[in-house]
Design a protein around this motif. Structure first.
Motif, short mmCIF file in Angstrom:
data_model
loop_
_atom_site.label_atom_id
_atom_site.label_comp_id
_atom_site.label_asym_id
_atom_site.label_seq_id
_atom_site.Cartn_x
_atom_site.Cartn_y
_atom_site.Cartn_z
N ARG A 50 1.01 -1.02 -0.06
CA ARG A 50 0.30 -0.08 0.43
C ARG A 50 0.65 1.16 -0.19
O ARG A 50 0.80 2.35 -0.51
N LEU A 51 2.16 1.35 1.31
CA LEU A 51 2.49 2.32 0.76
C LEU A 51 3.75 2.67 -0.06
O LEU A 51 3.55 3.76 -0.87
N THR A 52 4.59 1.54 -1.60
CA THR A 52 4.81 1.27 -2.13
C THR A 52 3.93 2.36 -3.46
O THR A 52 4.59 2.56 -4.27
N GLU A 53 2.46 1.69 -3.48
CA GLU A 53 1.02 2.14 -4.21
C GLU A 53 1.47 3.72 -4.11
O GLU A 53 1.06 4.59 -5.50
N LYS A 54 1.12 4.30 -3.59
CA LYS A 54 0.88 5.54 -2.96
C LYS A 54 2.47 6.34 -3.08
O LYS A 54 1.68 7.63 -3.42
N LEU A 55 3.39 6.01 -2.64
CA LEU A 55 4.45 6.62 -3.35
C LEU A 55 4.95 6.43 -5.25
O LEU A 55 5.85 6.96 -5.00
N LEU A 262 9.02 -1.54 10.87
CA LEU A 262 8.41 -1.17 9.57
C LEU A 262 7.45 0.43 9.26
O LEU A 262 6.96 0.97 8.39
N ASP A 263 7.57 0.83 10.35
CA ASP A 263 6.68 2.40 11.28
C ASP A 263 7.78 3.41 10.41
O ASP A 263 6.80 4.10 10.13
N LYS A 264 8.83 3.28 10.38
CA LYS A 264 9.78 4.48 9.96
C LYS A 264 10.06 4.27 8.43
O LYS A 264 10.49 5.29 8.13
N MET A 265 9.37 3.73 7.75
CA MET A 265 9.21 2.92 6.33
C MET A 265 9.40 4.30 5.52
O MET A 265 9.71 4.57 4.32
N GLU A 266 8.01 4.66 5.61
CA GLU A 266 7.21 5.92 5.28
C GLU A 266 8.11 7.26 4.93
O GLU A 266 8.17 7.74 3.93
N ASP A 267 8.59 7.69 6.10
CA ASP A 267 9.60 8.40 6.20
C ASP A 267 10.46 8.33 5.18
O ASP A 267 11.15 9.36 4.83
N LEU A 268 11.25 7.12 5.77
CA LEU A 268 12.63 7.40 4.70
C LEU A 268 12.37 7.26 2.90
O LEU A 268 12.88 8.01 2.32
N ARG A 274 11.98 12.39 -2.92
CA ARG A 274 11.86 14.04 -2.11
C ARG A 274 13.49 14.32 -3.22
O ARG A 274 14.11 15.20 -3.82
N LEU A 275 14.72 13.60 -2.41
CA LEU A 275 16.51 14.04 -3.02
C LEU A 275 16.54 13.24 -4.29
O LEU A 275 17.17 14.13 -4.92
N GLN A 276 15.95 11.93 -4.99
CA GLN A 276 15.90 11.49 -6.16
C GLN A 276 15.94 13.21 -6.82
O GLN A 276 16.44 13.08 -7.62
#
Length: 279
Positions: A50-55, A262-268, A274-276
């Motif tokens: 879900r997270l990677t689909e959102k990003l 796992l809960d720190k993955m979205e922030d990272l 943004r860096l890329q």
């Protein structure tokens, strides 16, 4: 209805693999170190898909179906090959994401290929000709980890062993080099040089932060350095990132010392995107 849903799932997986191999999108291979149980695997896969689909990040679920290189024979190695592989296959079906697992002997290639889309060659085994050829013959994508004792130049020969089977779907992964007896260092030039060979390159962030401790038989790690290590890899143009993550690394059965919660993955991941974009 079921046949239609399965067709859509396979199309989605094929699209993700195409992006990983042929697009410039930063991709992610992530999941628990080893298949521990159904709860950890499905919880992690659901969150990350879900997270990677959102990003908008092409994502591959990672977990070892068996750990064959434990320091101590008493260390957790897995829940059983068939049970673990079936869980990886379930992740593919339920979440529509490709899966990757490592293999250690030639006969494992065709067995694992029924459940995963990417076969991973462990760093200690990247010179094993029969293993590389067996992986190549499955027609899976083959992710080759660079040995802890090798430089980038050695990887062209490992990649060629796969390509000689007629399979050109190869990823090359940097996972650090041994520094002394109990530490790892990363030479980021290796990422540049491997990419110049014409393959998508991956930075194994978490294994590069391992601190092998052969005296106690338990490997340590430096998870507080995951973010700067990943940022450095993105800055030199890495194609993808390999990150081991777990809902609660403190109780993980393998490599908990260097996994990211796992809960720190979205922030990272948000920071890395943004860096890329700024480069």
């Amino acid at each position: 209805m079921f046949t239609f849903a399965k067709h859509i799932t396979m199309e989605k997986i094929a699209s993700t693999l195409h992006n990983i191999l042929y697009s410039d999108k930063l991709f992610l291979l992530a999941g628990p170190c080893v298949v521990e149980n159904e709860k950890v695997i499905l919880e992690t896969a659901e969150y990350l898909s879900r997270l990677t689909e959102k990003l908008g990040i092409p994502y591959v679920f990672k977990s070892s179906y068996r750990k064959a290189n434990r320091t101590k024979s008493s260390s957790f190695a897995g829940i059983g090959d068939e049970k673990a592989l079936k869980l990886l296959g379930r992740v593919r079906e339920e979440f529509g994401v490709p899966t990757v697992t490592d293999i250690h002997e030639s006969h494992e290639a065709s067995i694992a290929a029924d459940y995963v889309d990417i076969l991973q060659i462990p760093a200690f085994l990247f010179r094993q000709t029969n293993l590389l050829q067996a992986a190549g013959r499955t027609d899976c994508v083959v992710n080759i980890k660079k040995g802890q004792f090798a430089g980038a130049e050695a990887m062209q020969f490992a990649a060629n062993k796969v390509r000689e089977t007629g399979n050109d779907k190869v990823l090359l992964t940097e996972r650090g080099n041994m520094f002394g007896y109990a530490d790892m260092v990363v030479d980021y030039r290796n990422l540049v040089w491997m990419k110049e060979m014409g393959y998508p390159t991956v930075m194994d962030v978490t294994h590069s932060l391992q601190q092998p401790n052969n005296g106690s038989g338990v490997t340590g790690g430096l998870p507080q350095l995951i973010e700067p290590m990943a940022k450095a890899a993105v800055a030199v143009g890495v194609s993808g990132l390999f990150i081991e993550t777990h809902p609660d690394p403190s109780i993980a059965l393998s490599d908990g010392a260097n996994m990211l919660p796992l809960d720190k993955m979205e922030d990272l991941l948000s920071k890395l995107l943004r860096l890329q974009d700024s480069l």
